[in-house]
Design an enzyme around this catalytic site. Structure first.
Site, short mmCIF file in Angstrom:
data_model
loop_
_atom_site.label_atom_id
_atom_site.label_comp_id
_atom_site.label_asym_id
_atom_site.label_seq_id
_atom_site.Cartn_x
_atom_site.Cartn_y
_atom_site.Cartn_z
N SER A 134 1.99 0.07 9.44
CA SER A 134 2.04 -0.68 10.69
C SER A 134 0.62 -0.87 11.22
O SER A 134 -0.30 -0.14 10.85
CB SER A 134 2.87 0.08 11.73
N GLU B 115 -2.01 2.91 8.53
CA GLU B 115 -2.05 2.30 9.86
C GLU B 115 -3.22 1.33 9.99
O GLU B 115 -4.35 1.65 9.62
CB GLU B 115 -2.08 3.35 10.97
N CYS B 116 -2.92 0.16 10.47
CA CYS B 116 -3.89 -0.90 10.75
C CYS B 116 -4.75 -1.19 9.52
O CYS B 116 -4.26 -1.75 8.54
CB CYS B 116 -4.72 -0.53 11.97
N GLY B 117 -6.02 -0.81 9.51
CA GLY B 117 -6.87 -1.09 8.37
C GLY B 117 -6.33 -0.52 7.08
O GLY B 117 -6.49 -1.11 6.00
#
Length: 445
Positions: A422, A328-330
């Site tokens: 994501s 997720e993200c990073g």
């Protein structure tokens, strides 16, 4: 049968972001913890950084309270649990008091939490009273504790601010303008408390300053006027142990640090055994059935991540074996082929996902989001300064809580082999079954 619990509690809020909410909330918690009281703290809304300062202040885990993301029942359960063991509950608000839907004011009214307002008074005098009056009376029935002036220039300035209040009893003191009381920031918010060698000294300095105010002088008896009664939560069934017998490796270091404690608790409740590792320092993954790469600051450690060839090879082997990854993200950013910094430097990444991530100086996305998976709907949020260019087609997209059919699509959810990725930060407790599916091979999106 569980009984209602009562405990003194305050919700620290402000007219806007940047007024000093975290400093005041952490200073108040630290002051009472130093006096031997059991303090439990919470953060209103999705946030990975402020809770670290509150945890340092209290010595206890800090959870989020959000009427949408975590839900009213979850908020009630956590407040009830805290009231059973605490002498004081401190809740730090989010943004301004009435900002967002739901807002910190909504939370305060739902649970009867008295609002302790902190106002940056560095560029005002008589208007301070108008702002305080507006915060208290803008919405009828708002529980109210009082107001603290922050970044005050002098004793005369503090006197002017105090005299501006329509209700003198609302005055709970002033904190002087002092760089030593300021918590350092960067592009995603406050710096992490764990990265600063003087973090505790900063909190102690703020607590010492607060001790000289009427707020800081309140003993446990005086705090009783803010006692809140928390109704007993409904009994809920434990989630099915769908991850029983499985080991989930969780990346946790300075590059991957955006982890809700409740997410770890949820994975354990699902039966998973958790092992932690550092993509920065470790040469390989620990033995595991699935991998979680949370958000954080890969852009600040891109060179070190690129230089850890052993970890890159280990993650590639994990993917080749068909073992699941939730990124997720990073965590997702690190899986791409390249990362371009905002000043034009390009770094190689792990190459699991095709494409490139580019950092920007402006915020790219912010707000609550929800993700519909086959196993249910996960709630959470998005907050990032980068964008990605990839030939991958999204398997799904997130949506805002109030999204209409015509609303713009939210964050892409990619499924590439065993990898789910994501920009969306999920709150696992919102749907444990859906959270479990992220760590199971072959689970449908």
């Amino acid at each position: 049968m569980a009984l209602p619990r009562s405990c003194p509690a305050v919700l620290v809020s402000a007219p806007a972001s940047g007024q000093g909410k975290t400093t005041l909330a952490a200073a108040l918690a630290r002051l009472h913890a130093r006096r031997g009281r059991r303090v439990r703290a919470f953060k209103c809304g999705p946030d990975f950084l402020d809770p670290g300062w509150l945890e340092l202040a209290t010595g206890a885990a800090v959870h989020q309270l959000d009427l949408w993301m975590t839900g009213e029942a979850d908020c009630r359960q956590r407040l009830h649990d805290a009231a059973r063991e605490a002498d004081l509950i401190v809740v730090e608000g989010v943004m301004g008091l009435f900002d967002g839907a739901p807002s910190a004011a909504d939370l305060a009214q739902r649970f009867g939490l008295p609002v302790l307002a902190v106002i940056d008074a560095s560029a005002m005098a008589g208007t301070f009273g108008a702002v305080a009056h507006g915060l208290q009376h803008y919405r009828a029935g708002l529980p109210w504790a009082g107001v603290v002036a922050n970044r005050v220039a002098s004793e005369r300035h503090a006197q002017m601010l105090r005299e501006s209040l329509a209700a003198p009893q609302d005055w709970l003191g002033a904190l002087a303008r002092n760089q030593a009381l300021t918590l350092p920031e960067r592009h995603l918010g406050l710096a992490r408390a764990g990265e600063l060698g003087d973090a505790l000294q900063r909190l102690d300095a703020a607590a010492n300053a607060l001790a000289q105010t009427p707020l800081g002088g309140m003993d446990i008896g005086a705090l009783k006027r803010w006692e809140v009664r928390i109704p007993a939560p409904a009994v809920t069934a434990a989630p099915a142990p769908s991850l029983a017998g499985r080991t989930v490796a969780v990346a946790r270091d300075q590059a991957f640090c955006f982890i809700y404690q409740a997410n770890l608790d949820t994975l354990r409740a699902l039966g998973a055994e958790l092992v932690f590792f550092s993509p920065l320092a470790d040469a390989a993954l620990p033995a595991c059935d699935a991998l979680w790469l949370p958000g954080g600051y890969p852009e600040l450690h891109a060179a070190a991540l690129a230089g850890n060839a052993g970890m890159r090879a280990s993650i590639a082997a994990h993917v080749a074996a068909g073992r699941p990854i939730w990124a997720e993200c990073g965590g997702m950013m690190a899986l791409y082929e390249q990362l371009a910094s905002s000043d034009g430097e390009v770094y190689p990444c792990w190459g699991v996902l095709p494409g490139c991530v580019t950092m920007h100086l402006r915020l790219a996305a912010l707000g609550p989001q929800q993700l519909q998976l086959a196993a249910g709907v996960l709630r959470g949020h998005t907050f990032h300064y980068s964008t990605c260019a990839t030939p991958l087609s999204p398997a799904a997209r997130t949506a805002r809580p109030d999204a209409s059919p015509a609303a713009a699509a939210g964050e892409a959810f990619y499924q590439h082999g065993p990898v789910r990725a994501s920009y969306f930060h999920a709150w696992f407790a919102s749907c444990p079954e859906a959270a479990a599916s992220l760590f199971l091979a072959g689970a449908a999106a």
